[in-house]
Design an enzyme around this catalytic site. Structure first.
Site, PDB file in Angstrom:
ATOM      1  N   SER A 200       0.796  -1.226   0.000  1.00  0.00           N
ATOM      2  CA  SER A 200       0.000   0.000   0.000  1.00  0.00           C
ATOM      3  C   SER A 200       0.827   1.274   0.000  1.00  0.00           C
ATOM      4  O   SER A 200       0.425   2.272  -0.587  1.00  0.00           O
ATOM      5  CB  SER A 200      -0.942   0.009   1.210  1.00  0.00           C
ATOM      6  OG  SER A 200      -1.749  -1.129   1.215  1.00  0.00           O
ATOM      7  N   HIS A 246       0.863   4.499   4.390  1.00  0.00           N
ATOM      8  CA  HIS A 246       0.068   5.189   3.385  1.00  0.00           C
ATOM      9  C   HIS A 246       0.511   6.645   3.237  1.00  0.00           C
ATOM     10  O   HIS A 246       0.711   7.140   2.124  1.00  0.00           O
ATOM     11  CB  HIS A 246      -1.407   5.137   3.755  1.00  0.00           C
ATOM     12  CG  HIS A 246      -1.983   3.755   3.710  1.00  0.00           C
ATOM     13  ND1 HIS A 246      -3.344   3.518   3.765  1.00  0.00           N
ATOM     14  CD2 HIS A 246      -1.405   2.540   3.606  1.00  0.00           C
ATOM     15  CE1 HIS A 246      -3.566   2.220   3.700  1.00  0.00           C
ATOM     16  NE2 HIS A 246      -2.396   1.600   3.616  1.00  0.00           N
TER      17      HIS A 246
END
Length: 295
Positions: A200, A246
């Site tokens: 991610s 993230h």
């Protein structure tokens, strides 16, 4: 665990690319005036050219390398513009199958953990123990079928067009810089005994670079912004997600993406790869600082 989740031009009577009629575009070749999509755009001294016109520049006094079709960011136009995206997806899927076959012992050796006693391994493990490779290997591991499915779909949707627009070398540099930046921020902020894994961070970096690219091409940013907001809501509203990866990946992707598509032509490679080098140095510095704290 990490999770992550591109957009189209403002599609109001826009023509289709002459090579890909299903792709609407507002960009035209400066020589023949044919509509061209990001995958077909070749950076020229003024504006963009289609691959056919770019190849026709041979014999103008430039060396073969200088007249070779180039992407928006200065990369070489490849026959398969999604090759690296396919390789990355294949590598992630292959390692996930190994995880399922071998079990947690394999995952515990390669996921991102600062410093903790791991019962299955019977020892204290982590980046603080000199296992810096975990910053990289954790980018290719996933915790569940849903996790890897969501990430690989995102990588295909976002990564493919971005690879075509940047070129293979720049795309790969962006991917790893974003992923490592996400890992480093996770190592710095998260609890040292909290394991983290997933692609991610790198995908959020591609997300940020896609927004920069769309802005550069004067595309409608609303779809990508809406998708980004949705992902950030999931990031901070869902338990068990490493939001640090993230955010770290997103910041690195935005900055590196800006350098990729806005670098001045004469110093393009220096600015692009110099920016990547700066982030890699920051990753090393952050890792050293956190390791000193945990020692």
């Amino acid at each position: 665990m990490e999770q992550a989740a591109g957009g189209t031009p403002d599609a109001q009577s826009l023509p289709g690319c002459y090579r890909h009629p299903d792709r609407e575009t507002g960009i035209r070749c400066t020589r023949c005036d044919r509509p061209i999509c990001p995958e077909c755009m070749v950076d020229a001294s003024v504006g963009f050219q289609c691959p056919q016109c770019a190849r026709g520049d041979a014999g103008t006094g430039h060396t073969p390398a200088a007249s070779r079709p180039r992407t928006l960011a200065g990369g070489t136009v490849a026959a398969d513009p999604r090759l690296l995206t396919k390789v990355l997806i294949g590598l992630n899927l292959a390692l996930f199958l190994v995880q399922q076959a071998v079990g947690d012992r394999f995952t515990d050796r390669l996921d991102l953990i600062g410093q903790a006693y791991v019962p299955l391994l019977g020892s204290v493990e982590g980046v603080a123990q000199g296992q810096w490779y975990r910053l990289l290997t954790a980018m290719f591991l996933h915790g569940s079928i849903l996790h890897i499915l969501f990430n690989m779909l995102s990588l295909w949707w976002i990564g493919g067009p971005l690879e075509a627009a940047l070129g293979r070398a720049r795309y790969l540099a962006l991917y790893f810089v974003s992923g490592l930046a996400g890992s480093a921020l996770t190592y710095l902020i998260a609890a040292p005994n909290q394991p983290s894994l997933g692609a991610s961070g790198a995908i959020f970096g591609l997300f940020g670079a896609t927004a920069i690219l769309m802005r550069r091409l004067n595309y409608d940013l609303r779809p990508v912004i809406a998708l980004l907001v949705i992902n950030l809501i999931f990031t901070f509203g869902w338990s068990g997600i490493a939001w640090e990866a993230h955010i770290g990946g997103l910041v690195a992707g935005v900055v590196t993406g800006y350098a990729m598509v806005h670098a001045p032509r004469r110093r393009r490679a220096l600015v692009q790869y110099g920016t990547c080098a700066v982030f890699l140095v920051l990753v090393v510095v952050v890792t050293l600082i956190r390791t000193a704290q945990l020692s």
